[in-house]
Design a protein around this motif. Structure first.
Motif, PDB file in Angstrom:
ATOM      1  N   ARG A 188       9.067  11.474  -0.061  1.00  0.00           N
ATOM      2  CA  ARG A 188       7.718  11.082  -0.419  1.00  0.00           C
ATOM      3  C   ARG A 188       7.306   9.811   0.333  1.00  0.00           C
ATOM      4  O   ARG A 188       6.214   9.704   0.866  1.00  0.00           O
ATOM      5  CB  ARG A 188       7.644  10.853  -1.945  1.00  0.00           C
ATOM      6  N   VAL A 189       8.222   8.822   0.411  1.00  0.00           N
ATOM      7  CA  VAL A 189       7.925   7.565   1.109  1.00  0.00           C
ATOM      8  C   VAL A 189       7.724   7.813   2.606  1.00  0.00           C
ATOM      9  O   VAL A 189       6.785   7.301   3.218  1.00  0.00           O
ATOM     10  CB  VAL A 189       9.040   6.522   0.854  1.00  0.00           C
ATOM     11  N   LEU A 190       8.604   8.619   3.189  1.00  0.00           N
ATOM     12  CA  LEU A 190       8.487   8.887   4.636  1.00  0.00           C
ATOM     13  C   LEU A 190       7.156   9.555   4.956  1.00  0.00           C
ATOM     14  O   LEU A 190       6.530   9.263   5.979  1.00  0.00           O
ATOM     15  CB  LEU A 190       9.654   9.764   5.117  1.00  0.00           C
ATOM     16  N   LEU A 191       6.706  10.450   4.063  1.00  0.00           N
ATOM     17  CA  LEU A 191       5.433  11.135   4.275  1.00  0.00           C
ATOM     18  C   LEU A 191       4.291  10.110   4.292  1.00  0.00           C
ATOM     19  O   LEU A 191       3.432  10.125   5.175  1.00  0.00           O
ATOM     20  CB  LEU A 191       5.216  12.180   3.172  1.00  0.00           C
ATOM     21  N   VAL A 192       4.299   9.187   3.316  1.00  0.00           N
ATOM     22  CA  VAL A 192       3.246   8.170   3.247  1.00  0.00           C
ATOM     23  C   VAL A 192       3.323   7.259   4.477  1.00  0.00           C
ATOM     24  O   VAL A 192       2.300   6.900   5.067  1.00  0.00           O
ATOM     25  CB  VAL A 192       3.358   7.342   1.944  1.00  0.00           C
ATOM     26  N   LEU A 193       4.549   6.917   4.885  1.00  0.00           N
ATOM     27  CA  LEU A 193       4.695   6.072   6.079  1.00  0.00           C
ATOM     28  C   LEU A 193       4.064   6.746   7.284  1.00  0.00           C
ATOM     29  O   LEU A 193       3.349   6.120   8.070  1.00  0.00           O
ATOM     30  CB  LEU A 193       6.185   5.798   6.358  1.00  0.00           C
ATOM     31  N   ALA A 194       4.319   8.051   7.432  1.00  0.00           N
ATOM     32  CA  ALA A 194       3.788   8.794   8.579  1.00  0.00           C
ATOM     33  C   ALA A 194       2.273   8.888   8.496  1.00  0.00           C
ATOM     34  O   ALA A 194       1.564   8.676   9.482  1.00  0.00           O
ATOM     35  CB  ALA A 194       4.416  10.179   8.645  1.00  0.00           C
ATOM     36  N   GLU A 195       1.765   9.191   7.283  1.00  0.00           N
ATOM     37  CA  GLU A 195       0.320   9.377   7.126  1.00  0.00           C
ATOM     38  C   GLU A 195      -0.460   8.086   7.372  1.00  0.00           C
ATOM     39  O   GLU A 195      -1.562   8.108   7.909  1.00  0.00           O
ATOM     40  CB  GLU A 195       0.003   9.896   5.717  1.00  0.00           C
ATOM     41  N   THR A 196       0.121   6.969   6.931  1.00  0.00           N
ATOM     42  CA  THR A 196      -0.621   5.709   7.046  1.00  0.00           C
ATOM     43  C   THR A 196      -0.368   4.997   8.364  1.00  0.00           C
ATOM     44  O   THR A 196      -1.061   4.045   8.715  1.00  0.00           O
ATOM     45  CB  THR A 196      -0.219   4.736   5.928  1.00  0.00           C
ATOM     46  N   GLY A 197       0.654   5.445   9.108  1.00  0.00           N
ATOM     47  CA  GLY A 197       0.980   4.761  10.364  1.00  0.00           C
ATOM     48  C   GLY A 197       1.518   3.356  10.125  1.00  0.00           C
ATOM     49  O   GLY A 197       1.426   2.486  10.992  1.00  0.00           O
ATOM     50  N   TYR A 198       2.133   3.152   8.941  1.00  0.00           N
ATOM     51  CA  TYR A 198       2.663   1.814   8.620  1.00  0.00           C
ATOM     52  C   TYR A 198       3.756   1.404   9.607  1.00  0.00           C
ATOM     53  O   TYR A 198       4.585   2.213  10.002  1.00  0.00           O
ATOM     54  CB  TYR A 198       3.243   1.814   7.205  1.00  0.00           C
ATOM     55  N   GLN A 199       3.693   0.138  10.048  1.00  0.00           N
ATOM     56  CA  GLN A 199       4.737  -0.398  10.922  1.00  0.00           C
ATOM     57  C   GLN A 199       5.375  -1.572  10.206  1.00  0.00           C
ATOM     58  O   GLN A 199       4.671  -2.461   9.737  1.00  0.00           O
ATOM     59  CB  GLN A 199       4.120  -0.942  12.212  1.00  0.00           C
ATOM     60  N   ASP A 258       0.838  -1.207   0.000  1.00  0.00           N
ATOM     61  CA  ASP A 258       0.000   0.000   0.000  1.00  0.00           C
ATOM     62  C   ASP A 258       0.873   1.258   0.000  1.00  0.00           C
ATOM     63  O   ASP A 258       0.600   2.231  -0.702  1.00  0.00           O
ATOM     64  CB  ASP A 258      -0.900   0.041   1.243  1.00  0.00           C
ATOM     65  N   VAL A 259       1.904   1.219   0.832  1.00  0.00           N
ATOM     66  CA  VAL A 259       2.784   2.384   0.940  1.00  0.00           C
ATOM     67  C   VAL A 259       3.430   2.658  -0.416  1.00  0.00           C
ATOM     68  O   VAL A 259       3.491   3.808  -0.877  1.00  0.00           O
ATOM     69  CB  VAL A 259       3.858   2.152   2.034  1.00  0.00           C
ATOM     70  N   ALA A 260       3.890   1.574  -1.063  1.00  0.00           N
ATOM     71  CA  ALA A 260       4.550   1.724  -2.368  1.00  0.00           C
ATOM     72  C   ALA A 260       3.591   2.347  -3.376  1.00  0.00           C
ATOM     73  O   ALA A 260       3.943   3.290  -4.101  1.00  0.00           O
ATOM     74  CB  ALA A 260       5.025   0.356  -2.850  1.00  0.00           C
ATOM     75  N   ARG A 261       2.356   1.859  -3.391  1.00  0.00           N
ATOM     76  CA  ARG A 261       1.359   2.365  -4.329  1.00  0.00           C
ATOM     77  C   ARG A 261       1.080   3.853  -4.082  1.00  0.00           C
ATOM     78  O   ARG A 261       1.109   4.669  -4.996  1.00  0.00           O
ATOM     79  CB  ARG A 261       0.077   1.535  -4.182  1.00  0.00           C
ATOM     80  N   LEU A 262       0.857   4.201  -2.809  1.00  0.00           N
ATOM     81  CA  LEU A 262       0.514   5.587  -2.474  1.00  0.00           C
ATOM     82  C   LEU A 262       1.669   6.539  -2.774  1.00  0.00           C
ATOM     83  O   LEU A 262       1.449   7.691  -3.141  1.00  0.00           O
ATOM     84  CB  LEU A 262       0.113   5.684  -0.990  1.00  0.00           C
ATOM     85  N   ALA A 263       2.908   6.043  -2.605  1.00  0.00           N
ATOM     86  CA  ALA A 263       4.064   6.914  -2.843  1.00  0.00           C
ATOM     87  C   ALA A 263       4.488   6.871  -4.316  1.00  0.00           C
ATOM     88  O   ALA A 263       5.357   7.636  -4.735  1.00  0.00           O
ATOM     89  CB  ALA A 263       5.222   6.493  -1.946  1.00  0.00           C
ATOM     90  N   GLY A 264       3.874   5.969  -5.095  1.00  0.00           N
ATOM     91  CA  GLY A 264       4.229   5.847  -6.508  1.00  0.00           C
ATOM     92  C   GLY A 264       5.623   5.309  -6.729  1.00  0.00           C
ATOM     93  O   GLY A 264       6.341   5.735  -7.634  1.00  0.00           O
ATOM     94  N   VAL A 265       6.060   4.384  -5.849  1.00  0.00           N
ATOM     95  CA  VAL A 265       7.393   3.776  -5.993  1.00  0.00           C
ATOM     96  C   VAL A 265       7.240   2.258  -5.906  1.00  0.00           C
ATOM     97  O   VAL A 265       6.144   1.755  -5.655  1.00  0.00           O
ATOM     98  CB  VAL A 265       8.368   4.262  -4.892  1.00  0.00           C
ATOM     99  N   ALA A 275      10.461  -2.429  -3.356  1.00  0.00           N
ATOM    100  CA  ALA A 275      11.891  -2.490  -3.052  1.00  0.00           C
ATOM    101  C   ALA A 275      12.381  -1.119  -2.575  1.00  0.00           C
ATOM    102  O   ALA A 275      13.202  -1.026  -1.657  1.00  0.00           O
ATOM    103  CB  ALA A 275      12.671  -2.930  -4.295  1.00  0.00           C
ATOM    104  N   THR A 276      11.830  -0.067  -3.180  1.00  0.00           N
ATOM    105  CA  THR A 276      12.233   1.286  -2.759  1.00  0.00           C
ATOM    106  C   THR A 276      11.762   1.567  -1.330  1.00  0.00           C
ATOM    107  O   THR A 276      12.496   2.122  -0.517  1.00  0.00           O
ATOM    108  CB  THR A 276      11.647   2.335  -3.732  1.00  0.00           C
ATOM    109  N   VAL A 277      10.517   1.141  -1.022  1.00  0.00           N
ATOM    110  CA  VAL A 277      10.008   1.320   0.346  1.00  0.00           C
ATOM    111  C   VAL A 277      10.936   0.600   1.325  1.00  0.00           C
ATOM    112  O   VAL A 277      11.319   1.136   2.368  1.00  0.00           O
ATOM    113  CB  VAL A 277       8.567   0.775   0.479  1.00  0.00           C
ATOM    114  N   SER A 278      11.342  -0.619   0.962  1.00  0.00           N
ATOM    115  CA  SER A 278      12.218  -1.399   1.816  1.00  0.00           C
ATOM    116  C   SER A 278      13.558  -0.679   2.003  1.00  0.00           C
ATOM    117  O   SER A 278      14.088  -0.611   3.115  1.00  0.00           O
ATOM    118  CB  SER A 278      12.431  -2.788   1.209  1.00  0.00           C
ATOM    119  N   ARG A 279      14.098  -0.083   0.908  1.00  0.00           N
ATOM    120  CA  ARG A 279      15.388   0.623   1.026  1.00  0.00           C
ATOM    121  C   ARG A 279      15.257   1.823   1.958  1.00  0.00           C
ATOM    122  O   ARG A 279      16.144   2.108   2.749  1.00  0.00           O
ATOM    123  CB  ARG A 279      15.883   1.043  -0.359  1.00  0.00           C
ATOM    124  N   VAL A 280      14.110   2.525   1.877  1.00  0.00           N
ATOM    125  CA  VAL A 280      13.909   3.674   2.773  1.00  0.00           C
ATOM    126  C   VAL A 280      13.838   3.191   4.228  1.00  0.00           C
ATOM    127  O   VAL A 280      14.457   3.763   5.131  1.00  0.00           O
ATOM    128  CB  VAL A 280      12.630   4.455   2.402  1.00  0.00           C
TER     129      VAL A 280
END
Lengths: 336, 336
Positions: free
Chosen positions: B35-46, B6-13, B16-21
């Motif tokens: 962009r990824v960090l913003l989506v992580l914060a907004e979604t509360g992804y753990q 979900d995070v990857a989709r929302l950030a448009g990446v 693998a990129t989410v994992s690298r971040v």
């Protein structure tokens, strides 16, 4: 502890081959497969649950949130829930809602350490509970419900049970009665207080404000509330007192004895819950019974269904409670 | 529940990129990272704890094995241990040793679902315990020790505490005394019975076999054992009885009352553990206090050390217990 690496070394193969055998891939010769299976059996190797959890997205572990475990109501509820979880071959992680427990449980949901949560002490103000529901985590409230919350709930009709205590007191000829309340944050306490007040009004009992004091569901809280009532009212004390749970009723009995009053000759006392101790000779407490084992069974069933079908319609299951009369009330049979 | 996908989709990446971040790799542009960090914060992804557990081989979760949670001694021990585990930021999984609990706990060790185990009800016959020790799993026994077992142990001097009850009875002039025993499978029960017998011999008290019956650490077991003793001995009943835990002492008090005898005028009663209820007015039970919070603190410390240093030398920590005299014995001050 045996690792996949140990198994690979003992079988004389690579770790990738061990993994292929564990996952039943075809690309392993029968000879190699047999050698690896033998080493697996001899060493008692168990595949890493973390790896399995990543594949299946299930941990077969349920989180259980309770309030103070030293209030004997919760161990009885834990025991009933444990029995149901054992039967369903689910593990349980226990958190205490005091302290960091609720937040830790929510984190465990987010981190996929558990598949779902049973809340026994839900309050509308619980931020972790609200957050879990918002994120669509499988949650079942058991024991304490929260009206309007969009999750499955299993509770019992606390207002009706308490109203029946008032009816029982009235039928025995009491006029001036008392109330040892519970914490306002708990729906069980609020419902029992409201139901008792409603019952008093309906059956013509006088519940004066000097005969009401709040405990906090503990022995010491009940003792101190009862002490306050007896100090305030002196010889004009209530002749029957409803305590919102058994644990606080035990405290109230201690306070009444300290004031030199006899139970049930001068004061009747009723608790709520029918925990095992209520039947002990030292107390022989009249109380209202909650069907814990039935509640536990429904709660675990609902949680499993919710985990399997996140979009299923909401269920709110409410049990009826039954009055159990013992020696703290002089009529040992409740009215029909 | 938000996934890395979900995070990857929302950030448009890509995932693998989410994992690298998430793993702080350099190979991501500042713009993409933001962009990824913003989506992580907004979604509360753990990040998935299972994935982390695979990397670190730690789950920060401790297994706790208890006996019957409806015996209030265990909730008090659980509460003390929970406080220490919270402080150490460790989660707890609770198993009941009745039923499939012990085997499930061992499986959890093998599957690396937990980092270590606290046994509160160890017996030498427990196959899962022996197996866990043989495989080198981090294990600490707390409350019940098993002599000679090669693992860290935290207990208290139960024999000495029980011997001091005998000394107290003798100093008050008792001659014929009784014993409500506990289950032979529990080291605590065996040590308390042996210590009491030794104390009786040492201080010249008569402990006739008709004044001895075994309970099983429950209220009903203590009540039934005391009933047996009073039935057998009639008017020649013991004038002071030691019960091997508080819960069975509460049952013994109920049996004594049923036989029309007064405590402490005709029979003194002592329990063991000093659970919170022992101090209630309804009981006011003389007993021997175990220092649960100190025991819990040492046990959690030893387990953390064992997880960190599997080859560290074994530690056996034994606490001394203290006699607490209340109204079930007529001398409310124990002898110096």
């Amino acid at each position: 502890m045996v690792t996949a690496r140990d198994v690979a070394r003992l079988a004389g193969v690579s770790q990738a081959t061990v993994s292929r055998v564990l996952h039943d891939h075809d690309s392993v010769s029968e000879d190699t497969r047999a050698r690896v299976l033998l080493v697996l059996a001899e060493t008692g190797y168990q595949p890493n649950v973390a790896a399995r959890a990543m594949r299946t997205n299930r941990t077969d572990t349920i989180g259980l949130i309770v309030d103070d475990v030293t209030n004997p109501f919760y161990p009885e509820l834990i025991k009933a829930l444990t029995k149901e979880l054992d039967r369903a071959e689910l593990r349980m992680i226990l958190w205490n809602s005091a302290g960091p427990g609720e937040s830790a449980a929510l984190q465990a949901i987010d981190q996929r350490l558990i598949d779902g949560l049973l809340f026994t002490t839900a309050t509308a103000r619980s931020a972790p509970l609200a957050s879990a529901i918002r994120r669509g985590a499988p949650v079942v409230l058991v024991n304490r419900g929260v009206p309007g919350l969009p999750c499955d709930q299993v509770d019992s009709d606390n207002a009706d049970g308490a109203a029946r205590v008032a009816a029982y007191f009235a039928a025995a000829g009491h006029r001036r009665v008392g109330l040892v309340g519970g914490p306002e944050s708990a729906s069980t306490a609020r419902d029992r207080m409201a139901g008792y007040r409603r019952g008093c009004a309906e059956y013509g009992l006088e519940l004066a404000e000097d005969c009401v004091a709040n405990g906090d569901f503990t022995h010491d809280g009940g003792q101190s509330a009862m002490h306050t009532i007896l100090e305030r009212t002196g010889r004009n004390h209530p002749t029957a007192v409803f305590c919102t749970n058994d644990f606080s009723a035990f405290g109230a009995l201690d306070a009444i004895r300290t004031h030199g009053l006899a139970v049930p000759e001068q004061v009747w006392v009723s608790g709520y819950d029918d925990i095992a101790m209520a039947a002990w000779g030292a107390f022989s407490l009249s109380t209202v019974r909650q069907q814990l084992s039935d509640m536990a069974q429904i709660a675990v069933t609902l949680l499993r269904e919710r985990i399997g079908s996140p979009d299923r319609a909401l269920v709110h299951h409410r049990f009826r409670n039954e009055l159990v009369a013992r020696r703290t009330t002089a009529h040992v049979e409740p009215p029909a």
